[in-house]
Design a protein around this motif. Structure first.
Motif, PDB file in Angstrom:
ATOM      1  N   GLU A 626       0.842  -1.190   0.000  1.00 34.12           N
ATOM      2  CA  GLU A 626       0.000   0.000   0.000  1.00 34.12           C
ATOM      3  C   GLU A 626       0.883   1.248   0.000  1.00 34.12           C
ATOM      4  N   GLU A 628       1.369   4.738   1.246  1.00 35.98           N
ATOM      5  CA  GLU A 628       0.779   5.341   2.447  1.00 35.98           C
ATOM      6  C   GLU A 628       1.050   6.837   2.575  1.00 35.98           C
ATOM      7  N   GLN A 629       1.828   7.404   1.674  1.00 38.97           N
ATOM      8  CA  GLN A 629       2.233   8.800   1.856  1.00 38.97           C
ATOM      9  C   GLN A 629       1.166   9.765   1.354  1.00 38.97           C
ATOM     10  N   LYS A 630       1.233  10.987   1.850  1.00 37.77           N
ATOM     11  CA  LYS A 630       0.238  11.994   1.463  1.00 37.77           C
ATOM     12  C   LYS A 630       0.778  12.945   0.406  1.00 37.77           C
ATOM     13  N   PRO A 747      -4.015  12.815  -5.346  1.00 37.92           N
ATOM     14  CA  PRO A 747      -3.094  12.205  -4.380  1.00 37.92           C
ATOM     15  C   PRO A 747      -2.316  11.060  -5.025  1.00 37.92           C
ATOM     16  N   GLU A 749      -1.499   8.260  -3.835  1.00 34.74           N
ATOM     17  CA  GLU A 749      -2.065   6.931  -3.581  1.00 34.74           C
ATOM     18  C   GLU A 749      -3.039   6.533  -4.688  1.00 34.74           C
ATOM     19  N   ILE A 750      -3.815   7.516  -5.157  1.00 28.42           N
ATOM     20  CA  ILE A 750      -4.752   7.228  -6.243  1.00 28.42           C
ATOM     21  C   ILE A 750      -3.998   7.054  -7.554  1.00 28.42           C
TER      22      ILE A 750
ATOM     23  N   GLN B  37     -10.833  13.771  -1.358  1.00 28.75           N
ATOM     24  CA  GLN B  37      -9.393  13.894  -1.205  1.00 28.75           C
ATOM     25  C   GLN B  37      -9.036  15.197  -0.507  1.00 28.75           C
ATOM     26  N   VAL B  66     -13.040   5.035  -4.799  1.00 26.94           N
ATOM     27  CA  VAL B  66     -11.809   5.800  -4.632  1.00 26.94           C
ATOM     28  C   VAL B  66     -11.863   6.575  -3.320  1.00 26.94           C
ATOM     29  N   ARG B  73      -7.270   4.914   3.957  1.00 26.04           N
ATOM     30  CA  ARG B  73      -5.832   5.177   4.026  1.00 26.04           C
ATOM     31  C   ARG B  73      -5.537   6.322   4.984  1.00 26.04           C
ATOM     32  N   ASP B  74      -6.420   7.319   4.983  1.00 23.20           N
ATOM     33  CA  ASP B  74      -6.237   8.440   5.915  1.00 23.20           C
ATOM     34  C   ASP B  74      -6.301   7.952   7.353  1.00 23.20           C
ATOM     35  N   HIS B  76      -5.696   5.041   8.417  1.00 20.57           N
ATOM     36  CA  HIS B  76      -4.524   4.234   8.672  1.00 20.57           C
ATOM     37  C   HIS B  76      -3.303   5.092   8.966  1.00 20.57           C
ATOM     38  N   ARG B  77      -3.154   6.130   8.152  1.00 17.65           N
ATOM     39  CA  ARG B  77      -2.042   7.062   8.345  1.00 17.65           C
ATOM     40  C   ARG B  77      -2.121   7.706   9.712  1.00 17.65           C
ATOM     41  N   SER B 738      -9.397  16.659  -7.827  1.00 16.41           N
ATOM     42  CA  SER B 738      -8.832  15.608  -8.678  1.00 16.41           C
ATOM     43  C   SER B 738      -9.911  14.729  -9.295  1.00 16.41           C
TER      44      SER B 738
END
Lengths: 798, 798
Positions: A626, A628-630, A747, A749-750, B37, B66, B73-74, B76-77, B738
């Motif tokens: 995954e 995971e970064q923003k 983003p 991730e997408i 997003q 999406v 993911r947010d 999770h972060r 986006s």
């Protein structure tokens, strides 16, 4: 118009023939584009006419999944259209529809036959290290003694037709001199086999080394490595695999069998135009072939399909699932009819247990899982460190010497210990074995009831000897030998995996785990026998009952270690399930493999194959990891903030000379086309290769095209020529009008998801409809490496 | 800023409460957008504070994969960030990581327990139709006679404790009057059970009817149907399933068990915030739950996982595969420990065969495949025609009457025939059965060697009675009864599936196939017995050998018919493999299922579930179907050529009044935002819902916002207010920056792929950077329907 396009394409191969220039392109910015949709109507004709080079890729390049898939859809549409017109075309369409199945059948048959041959040959060569059959040199020890009347229930090396080297050379079967002769012959054969293996690999097929699974994963994700799955690789890998396995090196044939099956798949693809010409379709076949490989390696067709799905494949449509299953079954049945082990099983270590396990045993099972996870993580670190050392120091310059030295060390250290002297599969088979009364193995040397003194006197005779018993002296000797074998295997496997011979990891990992498991199992068994009054054994393990199966512990240990190294989960459990046959043991298996995976993941995220992919810098976008970064697309795209602006073409504002100048100034393999430099509104994307070919072709063959001619990408060529100027050159046919574009605020991730799921090679970045930059697969890989604090420059193919 | 946003969100629920208005939105143009997003940084807080309605969807709406995935993911972060700060957070993060596994464990336990309960209850009620246990009314026939000494090797209905209704009511066990009483009681109970079932469904949970698999497929693809997987549905479906199965209607419990397991999954999701709040995560759980359903239905955990993967799931990451497997195993073991059939098997029709099959038998196996395919295709057509009739004519207005009439017809016709009187699972179990010498079934009434006259005299006694033998009178009677049962089952199943009671198709389809298979098997067996000198039997089937296993034919017939109806492939073979245990029979299974699928596909592309999805107009984008047309995005997008232009907002040119006017004039659920009406350059996408809430909130709570205030979507609010005008309203926070956009020349095949793989709800279409139109999932479905010459307006939820 299409004829013109065909002409253009016809000369494509000669222009870009320099592979280094292409590799360079690959390492630099963007690679070939998201196109082919405009050209697709003509591609079928082109393909039919066999213009060389059209629709193919250069070596070490990434394929464009979107293009390949739409090429196949075009082909399909064309066939459907023709089908309605004539009966012959209808027949051809039926043949086309069934060619996939035929191909699977052939792959299954060929791979099954090869696997059978490898098994038989490896068996024979392994026995050759010990002795020789007087009935004929082509007999293995087992076949040699097959019909011998004297050997019932005796140790198998007591058969008179089979002579050990000592018997042949010094005439005595036992004693110090015989031991020395046998020792020397064992080592010599090991050296000869390993030397032959590495020399053959070096001389004929460098790609035949290693397990091949990291490369196959990369190829399946869309990378091209020419020759990796070719005829020579297949031939040499098959031969050297036999030699390497027989040499006694700590390696297995299971991983390389996947490579062999994929070679079969790739070669057989050439029989069918449908698969020969389409890289995406061919990858479907290769996915199925890797399932076939595991199917014959472990005799586990369902496990093989799940392995391909879970571990190897990148694009795995349901149709492939079904076909893989078919191919895996065909291969398994082919292998079974060859019957290489003479037991009508597909593997040496098929096993059946008869004792149920108890809930409290889950505790030692989890312990085995922890051991497997720890060993897996440590092995990966040690092996990667060693391989990096090989790559960076002078060690890597002497591959032959390295193999010979390791083989020498392995043989010298392995011979004295019975458990390392035998091949790893035999070892695993012996460790998995559930002792019956008639078993003559040292591991089954229990003190039988009746001669065990006071304790054994309590036994009733109804237990049939299947009860837990006290270990005899043989078991204690075996324990020490197994401990030594464990230490030896753990060290030698680290240096062995990655050498320039075919080498699989499954069997050595399983051997390590099986030894550890058997040791724990025997320990538990003795504990239960001597301390059956302890609370933990109360109620389920009374004296005279069979409660602990050491063979089951060995199997769980093997699964745990294999899981720790490869991080397989479902497929591992299913493979083991197919080895044992019986849902009964799935819960212990899941407990062991789950623990092993969690422990190993906690110490390092990557499995051995991912680690090797990264070590070798293959451009592989891990589908499981995954992101995971923003970060946003604008942080990753090129050009960066201080870079020169993106090289773009305008749709009608540039002359041929200007375009040629831009091509020679840059090395990008594609250029976006915009409405005008001012507006930067995106029109499409054009490939460098197409551009070069088209302009060269126009300059030589089209009247009036000179350096000052305008290059037009617009839909309508102006009917009246430019005042006084030369006629314009319309390049609309080579323009890809549907490049995928995302906004700069998307983003990452997408973005990563889009790249993975659609199989893109590059994507344009826009802001408010204006082109800002471009993101390639390599930019993403570099960015991910950067975010994970790894060296981003390692992601190059080198 | 975020606080403001939170305030806005807080009032969201009250504004859009009218479900009909939303349904209307759904049926019209575009639905909610690709956003979240920008808002994601604040979502976690919002969720934690529990503002109602935020991040949820209205009923009958499609989720945005999406957005859901980036929300997760947010989360999770955020957890990873907090983890580094305190030990408590570390612990919480561990709990979070393991909550998925805990949830799987719970689903497995609950579903296994429910399946066990359903099995036991259905067994009891089914036996109640025949008689009554004097030891206690809660005993089934089998349990009643369990300890009876007199019943060894006799027919089971000879046990004195078990009284048939005739014995109880008129006092005679046999004769015409007893028959009439039993007949009447059988029919009465069937009517009572079916009436209760339909009344309960109608009154408490209309969603509990049918098999549920089409709806679950649609839900898993991202559609929302509130209450479909709720508590009431679970409760009522469980009860009515028992009633419906016991009533003797031609339906099975296997499909509905999947629905029951999914209800368990959905309800248990509410225990964990992670799954309660995220629709995408919840769908992962539901995928696993459907695997659990099949696992308990057939006692096939691996087959269940593959069923979920192949047939039901839409988004199936590898993590889910592993968890599904775990849950399926837990459920299977729970069911096994409940042991509903008293044979320590999970299903009634577990079977073990001992005779190998011969290569030439593949011919009759393929014949069974053809029968299965033909029946599957015909069944689908007939059933869909009947269901369409039910939807469109007055028939649909009397669901209770319909069920009662069908139950009456079934019971009246079924009672006289022994094979239709017993429950379908018992029938299948009997047909699969491999006759042993001690078997008392009529199907095993062979003339035993020794009394068979001249022919039998040739037998040696070593054949142990396992040889093929001449059929006795019992077999001939059974044959005729089976033919009648076949015709009856084929007709009655068509009208039964789709009625307003829980009804699965697996068992009736398998019953039809098993009857056909057994008939063919017995035919082959007798042929081989009487004509063993024929060339086709030469060499493998001599007199006195056991060569044909009629039970195997029954199993293959069952697989072929099930395959023809559902078009399952791998999962079907694996389920059957798990029923029989043994790779030996996989090749015949594959031959039968492959033939069946090909034949059925040639007659109609859709399986029964897809056909019902289309019949009901669910917005389901079939992941298997290839889109084959050569249309472009511009042909599909709205607005069409002659439509009014697209309703767009400009980023800084509109006042609050104008925006409100646009909202009230249109019913779209989202609007693209462009730079200006002239340039049409795309900036972002904004949701109607967010817009309404934000403006209302600003008007009431923000100083100076009036109708003439400008609405700004730009990054920087001008520092000086507009000359003389009121202060502007910045709506940048609710703008999705986006949105995915494609060009108008993108082929539809690629567009469909993008929608499928990324799980989009809509996509904007641009040309040269300017916004042209929009494509929604519904537009794509309508277009696909049009291309396939179907009625495009059927794709509405109704």
């Amino acid at each position: 118009m299409w004829k013109f396009f065909k002409l253009l394409k016809g000369s494509s191969h000669s222009h870009i023939s320099n592979q280094n220039a292409y590799l360079n392109d690959l390492l630099k910015g963007y690679s070939n584009g998201f196109r082919g949709q405009v050209a697709s109507a003509g591609l079928l004709d082109l393909l039919d006419e066999g213009v060389p080079g059209v629709g193919t890729y250069e070596d070490f390049n990434t394929i464009d999944w979107v293009r390949e898939k739409s090429k196949d859809r075009d082909r399909h549409r064309e066939i459907n259209r023709q089908k309605k017109q004539s009966d012959l075309a209808l027949l051809l369409s039926l043949i086309d529809a069934f060619s996939g199945w035929l191909l699977m059948l052939l792959i299954g048959l060929l791979s099954g036959a090869l696997a059978g041959g490898i098994d038989i040959a490896a068996h024979w060569l392994t026995d050759l290290k010990e002795g020789f059959c007087m009935k004929g040199f082509w007999f293995t020890h087992e076949h040699c003694c097959w019909k011998s009347n004297e050997t019932t229930f005796q140790r198998r090396n007591k058969c008179p037709q089979w002579k050990s080297w000592a018997e042949l050379m010094v005439g005595v079967p036992e004693g110090a001199s015989a031991y020395v002769v046998n020792y020397l012959m064992y080592v010599s054969w090991a050296l000869i086999f390993s030397y032959l293996a590495v020399i053959l690999v070096r001389a004929f097929a460098p790609y035949a080394c290693g397990s091949g699974i990291p490369e196959i994963k990369t190829i399946l994700s869309g990378f091209i490595i020419r020759g990796y799955l070719g005829k020579w690789t297949l031939l040499i890998k098959t031969i050297t695999l036999v030699l390497a396995v027989s040499s006694g090196l700590s390696l297995g044939k299971e991983g390389p069998l996947v490579h062999v099956a994929c070679c079969c798949g790739n070669i057989l693809c050439h029989l069918f135009t449908k698969y020969r010409k389409n890289e995406a379709k061919r990858r479907e076949v290769l996915s199925a072939a890797s399932a076939v490989g595991v199917s014959v390696a472990f005799g586990a067709p369902i496990g093989g399909v799940l392995f391909s799905l879970e571990e190897v494949s990148y694009y795995f449509p349901l149709k492939t699932l079904w076909r893989s299953f078919f191919a895996a079954l065909v291969a398994a049945f082919t292998l079974r009819s060859i019957n290489p082990f003479g037991n009508s099983r597909l593997v040496l270590f098929y096993v059946e247990f008869h004792t149920p396990w108890h809930f409290l045993e889950l505790f030692p099972f989890v312990l085995l899982g922890i051991f497997g996870g720890l060993w897996g993580a440590l092995f990966i670190r040690a092996n990667i460190a060693w391989c990096r050392r090989r790559k960076t120091t002078r060690l890597g310059h002497y591959p032959v010497l390295e193999v010979v030295v390791v083989a020498l060390a392995t043989a010298v250290l392995a011979f004295p210990n019975e458990y390392t002297r035998m091949s790893s599969s035999e070892l695993i088979s012996e460790l998995f074995n559930d002792c019956s009364l008639l078993d003559s193995s040292k591991l089954c040397d229990y003190i039988s009831p009746g001669k065990g003194g006071e304790r054994a006197a309590n036994f009733s005779m109804t237990t049939n000897g299947l009860a837990d018993r006290a270990a005899g002296p043989g078991v204690y000797t075996a324990l020490w030998q197994l401990v030594l074998a464990l230490v030896f295997k753990m060290f030698i496997t680290v240096v062995t995996f990655g050498m320039k011979v075919p080498s699989g990891l499954f069997i050595p990992s399983m051997a390590v785990g099986a030894i550890a498991g058997r040791l724990l199992g025997i320990g538990m068994e003795q504990l239960a026998y001597y301390h059956h009054e302890w609370p933990m054994f109360k109620g389920w393990c009374s004296l005279g009952a069979k409660c602990i199966t050491p063979g089951l512990y060995a199997m769980l240990g093997a699964a745990a270690c294999l899981g720790g190294v490869t991080r397989m989960t479902v497929s591992l459990v299913v493979i083991m399930f197919e080895l044992t046959g019986g849902l009964e043991y799935i819960v212990p298996l899941m407990a062991a493999t789950m623990t092993s995976k969690w422990v190993a993941d906690a110490l390092g995220r990557e499995g051995i194959y991912e680690a090797h992919i990264r070590l070798n810098g293959y451009p592989f976008l891990e589908p499981k990891e995954e992101f995971e970064q923003k970060t946003l697309a604008m942080d990753v795209m090129r050009p960066r903030r201080n870079d020169p602006p993106l090289s773009v073409l305008t749709q009608d504002g540039m002359t041929v000379e200007e375009v040629e100048g831009m091509i020679s100034d840059t090395s990008y393999s594609g250029f976006p086309v915009v409405v005008s430099h001012q507006s930067q509104r995106l029109v499409g994307f054009v490939l460098r290769r197409d551009l070069v070919i088209s302009i060269d072709n126009a300059r030589c063959c089209q009247d009036g095209i000179v350096g000052a001619s305008r290059v037009l990408f617009t839909e309508h060529t102006p009917s009246h020529p430019y005042q006084g100027g030369p006629p314009p050159l319309s390049l609309r046919p080579i323009l890809d009008l549907s490049p995928l574009a995302i906004t700069d605020h998307t983003p990452m991730e997408i973005t990563v998801d889009i790249f993975r799921k659609l199989g893109l090679r590059q994507c344009l970045v826009t802001q408010n409809g204006c082109l800002l930059g471009i993101i390639t697969k390599k930019d993403i890989l570099k960015h991910m490496a950067q975010m994970a604090n790894r060296d981003p420059d390692s992601i190059l193919f080198n």
